[in-house]
Write an enzyme that holds these catalytic residues in place. Structure first.
Site, mmCIF file in Angstrom:
data_model
loop_
_atom_site.group_PDB
_atom_site.id
_atom_site.type_symbol
_atom_site.label_atom_id
_atom_site.label_comp_id
_atom_site.label_asym_id
_atom_site.label_seq_id
_atom_site.Cartn_x
_atom_site.Cartn_y
_atom_site.Cartn_z
ATOM 1 N N HIS A 19 -63.947 -7.771 -8.949
ATOM 2 C CA HIS A 19 -63.627 -9.204 -8.867
ATOM 3 C C HIS A 19 -62.384 -9.399 -8.004
ATOM 4 O O HIS A 19 -62.353 -10.256 -7.101
ATOM 5 C CB HIS A 19 -63.381 -9.705 -10.292
ATOM 6 C CG HIS A 19 -63.927 -11.056 -10.563
ATOM 7 N ND1 HIS A 19 -63.120 -12.156 -10.798
ATOM 8 C CD2 HIS A 19 -65.196 -11.513 -10.645
ATOM 9 C CE1 HIS A 19 -63.871 -13.211 -11.024
ATOM 10 N NE2 HIS A 19 -65.136 -12.856 -10.936
ATOM 11 N N GLU A 28 -68.263 -8.517 -5.345
ATOM 12 C CA GLU A 28 -68.584 -8.827 -6.735
ATOM 13 C C GLU A 28 -69.752 -9.794 -6.850
ATOM 14 O O GLU A 28 -70.486 -9.783 -7.830
ATOM 15 C CB GLU A 28 -67.320 -9.400 -7.401
ATOM 16 C CG GLU A 28 -67.444 -9.710 -8.882
ATOM 17 C CD GLU A 28 -67.751 -11.181 -9.126
ATOM 18 O OE1 GLU A 28 -68.210 -11.516 -10.232
ATOM 19 O OE2 GLU A 28 -67.540 -11.983 -8.205
#
Length: 337
Positions: A306, A10
């Site tokens: 994430h 991410e």
């Protein structure tokens, strides 16, 4: 020493926060290169610097490369000392993200602590205070510790100036299963505003009510003191038997109130249509405490990049992974392996 390329996965600030927290817990130093390389403004921002400074303060740690804009840092942990701490971001940078960095080390430190954090409490790049207090911390409290959060003053972007107070009664983290969220007990939509025209919040809440089909009792507007603004946030809350979800929409210059509401409504409807316990943001925040507990499971929606990056960072420190498996109903099961 563990070395992490911050551009992988991410590529955001979560790598820094989780790495510092895990370094304090495990005693393992860490070097991070290419910090926030995938962001439009790479390198450390003010809120990341404050979070690392907080980690250094509570953990007698040292950090090389600790400055705004730095793209590389080396963090060397010491022993975590519980106590009373006061940290100010100095901008509208998120107090919640500073909290994420120091919470787990203090929970495992053996004696109570108190945190006073000043800066942003409601901004677009982090979970708002309401999410932390009503969605995330109740799960932590189920795991053994007692963490109480108080909002003293709202802090919106770009002014900041907010203040939160956190009391931590530590305890070992016990594994829990969060599989079923249970029946829906209550729901509400509230548009908060400060130092802005009432019309903005009114249009937001009307658009949210139309999109959700909720009644007048469940939808309302609340004005905050003018000196806490300018700022605006729409909070959509669904409280279930075993957990709560909050979806937020932030007022932005040049973005119509109706569009702010439409985005938030779409996310809430997506969650309500699923059977998952945790939405994407709660899933992100639960990975670290569940991994530190060594076991436990929860259901969530499709894992974000994430979350997958957080799982990779955790595996480097703990030799255990947060694994996601799809379930037949469209949700995913997270379990520690």
């Amino acid at each position: 020493m563990i070395t992490i390329d911050g551009s992988e996965g991410e590529g955001g600030g979560q790598v820094v926060r989780n790495s510092c927290a895990l370094s304090l817990v495990t005693g393992e130093p860490v070097r991070i290169t290419n910090v926030r390389a995938r962001r439009s403004k790479p390198g450390l921002m003010r809120q990341h610097v404050t979070a690392i400074e907080a980690a250094c303060a509570i953990g007698n740690a040292s950090c090389e490369g600790l400055s705004v804009g730095s793209s590389e840092l080396t963090f060397r942990p010491g022993r975590v000392i519980p106590g009373d701490y006061h940290f100010a971001v100095g901008t509208a940078g998120s107090t919640g993200l500073v909290l994420q960095t120091v919470l787990m080390p203090l929970i495992l430190a053996g004696r109570p602590s108190r945190l006073v954090l000043e800066g942003g409490t409601h901004n677009m790049l982090a979970p708002p205070f309401d999410f932390i207090s009503k969605v995330f911390l109740p799960v932590i409290n189920r795991m053994g510790p007692r963490v109480e959060a108080k909002l003293v003053r709202h802090g919106f972007y770009p002014r900041g100036g907010g203040r939160i107070e956190i009391d931590i009664a530590p305890a070992p983290l016990a594994p829990v299963d969060c599989i079923e969220r249970g029946q829906l007990l209550d729901r509400s939509a509230c548009a908060y505003f400060a130092g802005l025209p009432f019309d903005i919040a009114e249009r937001e809440i009307k658009a949210a009510q139309r999109g959700l089909g909720w009644n007048d009792r469940e939808c309302f507007v609340r004005e905050l003191p003018e000196d806490q603004g300018p700022g605006n946030i729409l909070l959509l809350e669904a409280r279930f038997e075993h957990g709560t979800e909050i979806v937020s929409g932030f007022g932005e210059l040049g973005v119509p109130a109706e569009r702010v509401a439409k985005r938030a409504v779409g996310r809430m409807l997506g969650f309500l249509e699923s059977r998952a316990f945790a939405g994407p943001y709660l899933a992100d925040q639960l990975l670290l405490p569940f991994a530190l507990a060594g076991d436990g499971r929860f259901t969530t929606v499709k894992p974000s990049q994430h979350s997958l990056t957080a799982s990779d960072v955790i595996a480097l420190f703990l030799e255990r992974r947060c694994a996601f498996e799809p379930a037949g109903d469209g949700s995913h099961l997270m379990e520690i392996r």
